[in-house]
Write an enzyme that holds these catalytic residues in place. Structure first.
Site, PDB file in Angstrom:
ATOM      1  CB  CYS A  74      43.347  41.063  31.997  1.00 48.02           C
ATOM      2  SG  CYS A  74      41.819  40.193  31.666  1.00 48.02           S
ATOM      3  CD  GLU A 130      36.821  34.263  37.345  1.00 47.91           C
ATOM      4  OE1 GLU A 130      36.825  35.171  36.505  1.00 47.91           O
ATOM      5  OE2 GLU A 130      36.796  34.461  38.577  1.00 47.91           O
TER       6      GLU A 130
HETATM    7  P1  NAP Z   1      44.358  46.182  41.228  1.00 53.86           P
HETATM    8  O1  NAP Z   1      44.969  47.459  41.584  1.00 53.86           O
HETATM    9  O2  NAP Z   1      45.055  44.930  41.559  1.00 53.86           O
HETATM   10  O3  NAP Z   1      42.902  46.220  41.869  1.00 53.86           O
HETATM   11  C1  NAP Z   1      42.008  45.148  41.762  1.00 53.86           C
HETATM   12  C2  NAP Z   1      41.156  45.098  43.001  1.00 53.86           C
HETATM   13  O4  NAP Z   1      41.981  44.828  44.127  1.00 53.86           O
HETATM   14  C3  NAP Z   1      40.435  46.410  43.307  1.00 53.86           C
HETATM   15  O5  NAP Z   1      39.184  46.119  43.861  1.00 53.86           O
HETATM   16  C4  NAP Z   1      41.356  47.026  44.335  1.00 53.86           C
HETATM   17  O6  NAP Z   1      40.739  47.996  45.153  1.00 53.86           O
HETATM   18  C5  NAP Z   1      41.752  45.812  45.118  1.00 53.86           C
HETATM   19  N1  NAP Z   1      42.935  45.971  45.936  1.00 53.86           N
HETATM   20  C6  NAP Z   1      43.981  46.799  45.751  1.00 53.86           C
HETATM   21  N2  NAP Z   1      44.886  46.633  46.756  1.00 53.86           N
HETATM   22  C7  NAP Z   1      44.379  45.687  47.584  1.00 53.86           C
HETATM   23  C8  NAP Z   1      44.823  45.081  48.799  1.00 53.86           C
HETATM   24  N3  NAP Z   1      45.988  45.407  49.367  1.00 53.86           N
HETATM   25  N4  NAP Z   1      44.032  44.147  49.375  1.00 53.86           N
HETATM   26  C9  NAP Z   1      42.864  43.787  48.828  1.00 53.86           C
HETATM   27  N5  NAP Z   1      42.388  44.343  47.681  1.00 53.86           N
HETATM   28  C10 NAP Z   1      43.138  45.265  47.065  1.00 53.86           C
HETATM   29  O7  NAP Z   1      44.061  46.092  39.665  1.00 53.86           O
HETATM   30  P2  NAP Z   1      43.327  47.155  38.776  1.00 53.86           P
HETATM   31  O8  NAP Z   1      44.307  48.189  38.400  1.00 53.86           O
HETATM   32  O9  NAP Z   1      42.056  47.576  39.397  1.00 53.86           O
HETATM   33  O10 NAP Z   1      42.921  46.256  37.523  1.00 53.86           O
HETATM   34  C11 NAP Z   1      43.750  46.067  36.470  1.00 53.86           C
HETATM   35  C12 NAP Z   1      44.501  44.756  36.607  1.00 53.86           C
HETATM   36  O11 NAP Z   1      43.571  43.685  36.658  1.00 53.86           O
HETATM   37  C13 NAP Z   1      45.360  44.492  35.406  1.00 53.86           C
HETATM   38  O12 NAP Z   1      46.583  43.961  35.800  1.00 53.86           O
HETATM   39  C14 NAP Z   1      44.537  43.478  34.624  1.00 53.86           C
HETATM   40  O13 NAP Z   1      45.291  42.691  33.752  1.00 53.86           O
HETATM   41  C15 NAP Z   1      43.931  42.694  35.706  1.00 53.86           C
HETATM   42  N6  NAP Z   1      42.746  41.985  35.219  1.00 53.86           N
HETATM   43  C16 NAP Z   1      42.828  40.633  35.102  1.00 53.86           C
HETATM   44  C17 NAP Z   1      41.736  39.929  34.610  1.00 53.86           C
HETATM   45  C18 NAP Z   1      41.805  38.446  34.472  1.00 53.86           C
HETATM   46  O14 NAP Z   1      40.758  37.822  34.339  1.00 53.86           O
HETATM   47  N7  NAP Z   1      42.976  37.828  34.516  1.00 53.86           N
HETATM   48  C19 NAP Z   1      40.564  40.608  34.262  1.00 53.86           C
HETATM   49  C20 NAP Z   1      40.518  41.988  34.406  1.00 53.86           C
HETATM   50  C21 NAP Z   1      41.629  42.662  34.902  1.00 53.86           C
HETATM   51  P3  NAP Z   1      40.865  49.566  44.782  1.00 53.86           P
HETATM   52  O15 NAP Z   1      40.108  49.739  43.525  1.00 53.86           O
HETATM   53  O16 NAP Z   1      40.256  50.270  45.910  1.00 53.86           O
HETATM   54  O17 NAP Z   1      42.327  49.857  44.615  1.00 53.86           O
END
Ligand code: NAP
Length: 485
Positions: free
Chosen positions: A289, A463
């Protein structure tokens, strides 16, 4: 070295017990490097999420009542177990996420550092005594755990994103239910096994793996026993969770997406800037991220910077994470690969030049070659969206004011980077950048001692650091009267 048995990591971890779903429903976890099958894991739905919330709720009062020093000692034991098992945990992490083994080891130690940090902070959850206007009473302030917390974590740091939430929550006296990402549940289950070994009481730390995130998310956000949601993931899902949490007025922490500017001024140490850009862009194959998403270089040094960067990018070793010397592993899944391909094709079509890479890599189906794009402009999708892949997008600028305006022209506000040897400019840029974190002459900024988090649509909450506990406590004011004559 003890081994964690992958075959044992197939249940949900609820109330201290490995639990199948009622219908023994499971989903497969695969290795993104070669598509091989790793494990079949319990596929939790609303019922299991509710059971985990009940277990956490039952454990809440007892956990909160423990002396902070006891909670800290337990976190410390858990940390020691992570370090003791670093090779096994890294092995699991590389297998399910794809990142090179050396990076996976680094992530485990980074995750463990949050346990160490908050083991110590638990003892420093100080309150306050404030003189009141009347003189006959005193204003007392104490900090109390919020209660049951639900955390939802992404696949890109399957250990560390969970540990930095869990360490702070447990240190504050909260209990927790975690839903890890579908692609990477094994790292979370592995640390649950170690939590039990560290003596963390049943029900304090629960894991509900799932391939049905919306169903589990609806239970976590809709259940009144859950007092807080802490989410790390995309801005879109974060927005949905905020909406769903509105009815129950839950406390929230949102660590969301980013679009980090990485600014190189002409007076910078260019070698240091190139090394910083490699670290900030290509770690985890560009899937973090805080990855440098837009690399702004002052026009007078663009050719030099681009040449030096390209030399280093060309020799990055692209290989399966378990191979020795691997530096760039696969992307997490097909959708991620196709997104990177789309962004590069769009940039090319709009006039950007591919200096290095720009194509899939023969190491495997989900590998993309480390890429350098020159001539990127602010309108291109590659500059507007989070790339989440090993693509360095270079953009030229002419003045400090121009680059700060360009850097801030995004709805995101997570991390930014500035390279300059001019102290005044470093301060001006550091203060003017609308981001939660700014690395000045540093490409890696995250540490358990520092407050990690964003502003704008990158979210809220912090965090790590001593600020990290605040996200898991409520401030209570008590008026102590009857003191005066
Ligand atoms: P994501 O699609 O938003 O998924 C994150 C988590 O949310 C996963 O456990 C996912 O489950 C779950 N999720 C998806 N849809 C949901 C819903 N409707 N209700 C509840 N939970 C739900 O993100 P990602 O693609 O895994 O991760 C990448 C993103 O995370 C990027 O945008 C990155 O920038 C961000 N990120 C931010 C930080 C920070 O500290 N700011 C750190 C790391 C990553 P599933 O896996 O089953 O879809």
């Amino acid at each position: 070295m003890k081994r964690i048995d992958l075959n044992a990591l197939n249940g949900a971890f609820i109330g201290g017990r490995w639990t199948p779903t009622a219908d023994d429903r499971r989903f497969a976890v695969t290795n993104p490097a070669d598509g091989s099958h790793l494990a079949d894991v319990a596929d939790c739905g609303a019922d299991e999420a509710r059971a985990a919330i009940e277990a956490a709720s039952a454990a809440q009062a007892g956990w909160a009542a423990r002396p902070a020093a006891d909670r800290g000692a337990m976190l410390r034991r858990w940390r020691d177990l992570l370090v003791e098992h670093v090779d096994t945990l890294a092995d699991i992490l590389t297998a399910e996420n794809g990142k090179p083994l050396a990076e996976a080891r680094g992530e485990i130690l980074y995750g463990a550092s949050y346990l160490e940090w908050f083991a110590e902070e638990a003892k420093r959850l100080y309150g306050d005594i404030i003189p009141s206007a009347s003189g006959h009473n005193r204003i007392l302030v104490i900090k109390q755990p919020i209660g049951v917390c639900a955390v939802i974590t992404p696949w890109n740091f399957p250990n560390a994103m969970l540990m930095r939430k869990a360490a702070a929550a447990l240190a504050a006296g909260c209990t927790l239910v975690a839903k890890p990402a579908e692609d990477t549940p094994l790292s979370a289950l592995a640390v649950a096994a170690l939590a039990a070994e560290a003596g963390v009481p049943d029900g304090v730390f629960n894991i509900v793996p799932s391939s049905r995130p919306a169903e589990v998310g609806a239970e976590l956000t809709g259940n009144d026993r859950v007092r807080k949601i802490s989410f790390t993931g995309s801005t879109g899902v974060g927005r949905k969770l905020i909406e769903q949490s509105a009815a129950g007025i839950k406390r929230l922490s949102m660590e969301l997406g980013g679009n980090a500017p990485f600014i190189v001024f002409a007076d910078a140490d260019l070698d240091a800037a190139v090394d910083g850009a490699i670290a900030a862009k290509f770690r985890n194959a560009g899937q973090t991220c805080v990855c440098a998403n837009r690399i702004f270089v002052e026009r007078s040094v663009m050719a030099d910077f681009s040449a030096r960067l390209s030399e280093k990018v060309k020799v990055l070793s692209v290989a399966q994470g378990h191979e020795s010397g691997a530096q760039i592993g696969p992307l997490i899944n097909k959708a991620a690969l196709e997104k990177v391909e789309r962004l590069v094709a769009d940039a090319r079509g709009a006039g950007a030049k591919v200096k290095v890479g720009g194509h899939r890599h023969e190491a495997g189906d989900l590998f993309y070659a480390p890429t350098v794009l020159e001539g990127v402009t602010a309108e291109m999708d590659v500059a507007r969206e989070e790339i989440f892949g090993p693509v360095a997008a270079l953009m030229a600028f002419d003045s400090e004011d121009e680059v700060i305006a360009l850097a801030n022209d995004t709805p995101y506000g997570l991390a930014a980077y500035v390279y300059t040897r001019d102290l005044g400019r470093a301060w001006r840029a550091g203060e003017a950048l609308e981001y939660g974190m700014v690395g000045i002459n540093e490409g890696i900024i995250s540490s358990s001692a520092a407050p990690f988090g964003g502003i704008k649509q990158s979210g809220f909450g912090r965090e790590g650091s001593h600020y990290g506990l605040d996200d898991y406590v409520s401030v209570k004011y008590m008026l102590m009267g009857g003191l005066g004559a």
